[in-house]
Write a protein that holds these residues in place. Structure first.
Motif, short mmCIF file in Angstrom:
data_model
loop_
_atom_site.label_atom_id
_atom_site.label_comp_id
_atom_site.label_asym_id
_atom_site.label_seq_id
_atom_site.Cartn_x
_atom_site.Cartn_y
_atom_site.Cartn_z
N LEU A 40 1.01 -1.16 -0.13
CA LEU A 40 0.21 0.12 0.08
C LEU A 40 1.01 1.34 0.11
O LEU A 40 2.06 1.22 0.42
CB LEU A 40 -0.95 -0.01 1.14
N PRO A 41 0.31 2.52 -0.55
CA PRO A 41 1.19 3.71 -0.44
C PRO A 41 1.04 4.23 1.04
O PRO A 41 -0.08 3.95 1.49
CB PRO A 41 0.35 4.51 -1.50
N PRO A 42 2.07 5.33 0.98
CA PRO A 42 1.82 6.23 2.33
C PRO A 42 0.51 6.95 2.30
O PRO A 42 0.03 7.09 1.32
CB PRO A 42 3.12 6.94 2.15
N SER A 43 0.33 7.42 3.25
CA SER A 43 -1.02 8.38 3.53
C SER A 43 -0.43 9.74 2.93
O SER A 43 0.41 10.34 3.01
CB SER A 43 -1.24 8.77 4.94
N PRO A 44 -1.43 10.32 1.64
CA PRO A 44 -1.04 11.29 0.99
C PRO A 44 -1.02 12.51 2.01
O PRO A 44 -0.19 13.59 1.63
CB PRO A 44 -2.03 11.58 -0.04
N ARG A 45 -1.93 12.59 2.74
CA ARG A 45 -1.87 13.82 3.90
C ARG A 45 -0.46 13.87 4.52
O ARG A 45 0.04 14.82 5.01
CB ARG A 45 -3.10 13.55 5.00
N TRP A 46 0.08 12.72 4.91
CA TRP A 46 1.16 12.88 5.74
C TRP A 46 2.48 13.13 4.88
O TRP A 46 3.26 13.98 5.15
CB TRP A 46 1.59 11.30 6.33
N LEU A 47 2.28 12.63 3.72
CA LEU A 47 3.39 13.20 2.52
C LEU A 47 3.38 14.59 2.43
O LEU A 47 4.40 15.26 2.55
CB LEU A 47 3.40 12.50 1.34
N LEU A 48 2.13 15.46 2.26
CA LEU A 48 2.18 16.57 2.16
C LEU A 48 2.34 17.32 3.40
O LEU A 48 3.00 18.53 3.25
CB LEU A 48 0.50 16.99 1.77
N LEU A 49 2.22 16.82 4.60
CA LEU A 49 2.48 17.69 5.81
C LEU A 49 3.92 17.46 6.00
O LEU A 49 4.64 18.63 6.42
CB LEU A 49 1.86 16.66 7.02
N CYS A 50 4.55 16.43 5.52
CA CYS A 50 6.12 16.36 5.66
C CYS A 50 6.75 17.50 4.67
O CYS A 50 7.77 18.14 4.97
CB CYS A 50 6.64 14.98 5.37
N ALA A 51 6.01 17.68 3.60
CA ALA A 51 6.83 18.59 2.54
C ALA A 51 6.65 20.03 3.06
O ALA A 51 7.42 20.82 3.01
CB ALA A 51 5.78 18.37 1.09
N ILE A 52 5.49 20.34 3.67
CA ILE A 52 4.96 21.64 4.17
C ILE A 52 5.89 22.01 5.36
O ILE A 52 6.41 23.14 5.55
CB ILE A 52 3.44 21.74 4.73
N GLN A 53 6.34 20.99 6.16
CA GLN A 53 7.48 20.99 7.28
C GLN A 53 8.74 21.12 6.79
O GLN A 53 9.60 21.05 7.63
CB GLN A 53 6.99 20.22 8.36
#
Length: 501
Positions: free
Chosen positions: A229-242
């Motif tokens: 399964l893929p990672p959570s898209p929301r978690w990926l975007l949160l990491c990018a924002i931070q």
């Protein structure tokens, strides 16, 4: 990467999203937009739910299997060991070893969850499940068995932390309540299979080894599934924002993940939905790094009061104790099956399964609050009925049976599935990993508190008064739900953060 500004002295018109675009008051995310109807394929949504839910099933299986394993491991003829003569303390370690491990896992999740992400945390929990199951099943002596129980329990703590987060962050908002409630359904299914395994293996020599070993292949399936399964898209975007990931790469990867999670139905709108999530994360100032003190302030404090309060009342309204008395109550009513504890457990497991299934079917139509208020009201009535049985109506066993069945049914309509559902969706994204780990820690700690304080309190005040005390606590929980717990039906996770918190 352009960062979102959050200067409180600037007019809201000057806020920018992560791409540098100004967000004016007419286009502020969440306030005037509605993403509650998200495109998705039911077929594609099954696997992102199924493999995390196996973590819950393995937790439930451990509860069910241990009830039979303790009978088997203590038997002089069926234990298959030379160390079967265990003290009450040693049996207590077997029964509660996974609970202590779950407490450790909850503390560990607070530290590593946001670094690992939801998917890798679930993979780690599956490895711990597998190692713990094999250590327990193949244990050459009692200390190794206890170590195995602890390792398995750490897997429980991580799984019960990460699974609801992964499901909540990847599920379409229209069916999020159903899917997270179905995780509770899987816990009950696992419990039922654990009771059935206990019945099947309890008469075999070293049957307890088979009971615990049965969970090993399931944990392998869970691990392989989560790897795919893929990672959570929301978690990926949160990491990018931070600043932990490159924004263009993270955005492209999030689009691919969202397409895999939702199927062909979302192909044309995946990029738009990722942009929408990014705008909302920017609006919510998610780019800040989490500090320990912040968890107990503002939005997260409110979410923590709601989530931790629910799981605390879930346990201290007597759930472990009522089930502890189940066999005694059914025996007093003359049920022949009550002479066999494992068969009684199967009967109650079936009732729990049916009532949880009903909750799953109606939670996104009826809502969270009505199920909580109605179910906990039934719990109050059942607890005072149990109290009256032990104090006034000892010759009327049917009162106790009705109270027991009412309690189990109402619990599975309310606290059982809704508690886990609410803690998975109420925390702000940036603080969700740590906030939910605290809620899970409160759940297991209060479970341990009730489990280990029941016998001393029963000896001190008597069974009837103790159940009346649980009834009073249940009334307090009803007041808490009525005045504190919000309705989150049909809202996206970002809607909940902006409009409710």
């Amino acid at each position: 990467m352009a960062s979102a500004t959050s200067d409180p002295e600037l007019p809201r018109v000057h806020r920018k999203d992560v791409t540098g675009r100004e967000i004016d008051s007419a286009t502020e995310p969440l306030i005037n937009s509605d993403r509650s109807c998200e495109s998705y394929s039911v077929r594609a949504a099954i696997l992102p739910f199924l493999f995390p839910a196996l973590g819950g099933a393995l937790y439930g299986y451990d509860i069910g299997a241990t009830s039979g394993a303790t009978i088997s491991v203590e038997s002089s003829t069926l234990s298959g060991t030379t160390w079967y003569d265990l003290s009450s303390l040693e049996i207590g370690l077997v029964v509660s070893g996974s609970l202590y491990g779950a407490l450790i896992g909850s503390v560990l999740a607070f530290t590593v969850a946001d670094f690992l992400g939801r998917r890798r945390e679930l993979i780690l929990s599956s490895v711990l499940y597998f190692v713990g199951a094999l250590l327990t099943a193949l244990a050459p002596d009692f200390p190794v068995m206890v170590v195995g129980r602890f390792v398995y329990g750490i897997g429980i703590g991580l799984a019960m932390h990460a699974a609801p987060m992964y499901i909540a962050e990847t599920a379409p908002s229209q069916i999020r309540g159903i899917l997270i409630s179905l995780k509770e359904f899987f816990i009950v299914i696992g419990m039922l299979f654990g009771y059935i395994a206990g019945s099947l293996f309890v008469d075999l020599v070293a049957g307890w080894r088979y009971m615990y070993a049965t969970s090993a292949p399931v944990s392998l399936i869970m691990g392989i599934g989560m790897w795919w399964l893929p990672p959570s898209p929301r978690w990926l975007l949160l990491c990018a924002i931070q600043g932990k990931r490159n924004m263009p790469d993270a955005k492209e990867f999030a689009v691919c993940c969202l397409c895999q999670l939702r199927g062909q139905a979302i192909d044309s709108s995946a990029s738009e939905q990722v942009d929408s999530i990014l705008d909302e994360l920017s609006y919510s100032d998610q780019e800040k790094q989490v500090t320990l003190s912040e968890i107990f302030q503002g939005k997260c404090l409110k979410a923590l009061i709601i989530g931790a309060g629910l799981v605390f009342f879930q346990q201290v309204t007597g759930q472990p104790s009522v089930l502890y008395y189940a066999a005694t109550i059914l025996q007093s009513a003359g049920f022949s099956a009550a002479s066999d504890a494992t068969r009684v457990s199967v009967l109650l497991g079936l009732l729990k399964l049916v009532m949880t299934g009903i909750a799953v079917l109606v939670v996104d139509r009826v809502g969270r609050r009505p199920l909580l208020i109605g179910g906990v009201s039934g719990i109050v009535i059942s607890l005072f009925l149990l109290s009256s049985y032990y104090t006034l109506f000892k010759d009327s066993a049917f009162v106790a049976v009705i109270a027991l069945l009412l309690y189990v049914g109402c619990y599975q309509l309310s606290f059982g599935p809704i508690g886990w559902l609410m803690i998975s969706e109420i925390f702000p994204l940036r603080l969700r990993g740590r906030g939910l780990s605290i809620a899970v820690l409160v759940n297991f700690a209060s479970n341990a508190l009730v489990t280990f304080s029941f016998s001393p309190l029963e000896a001190l005040v008597g069974t009837g008064i103790l159940f009346a005390g649980f009834g009073v606590i249940a009334i307090a929980s009803l007041v808490f739900i009525f005045f504190v717990v919000p309705e989150t039906k049909g809202l996206t996770l970002e809607d909940i953060e902006t409009k409710i918190l």
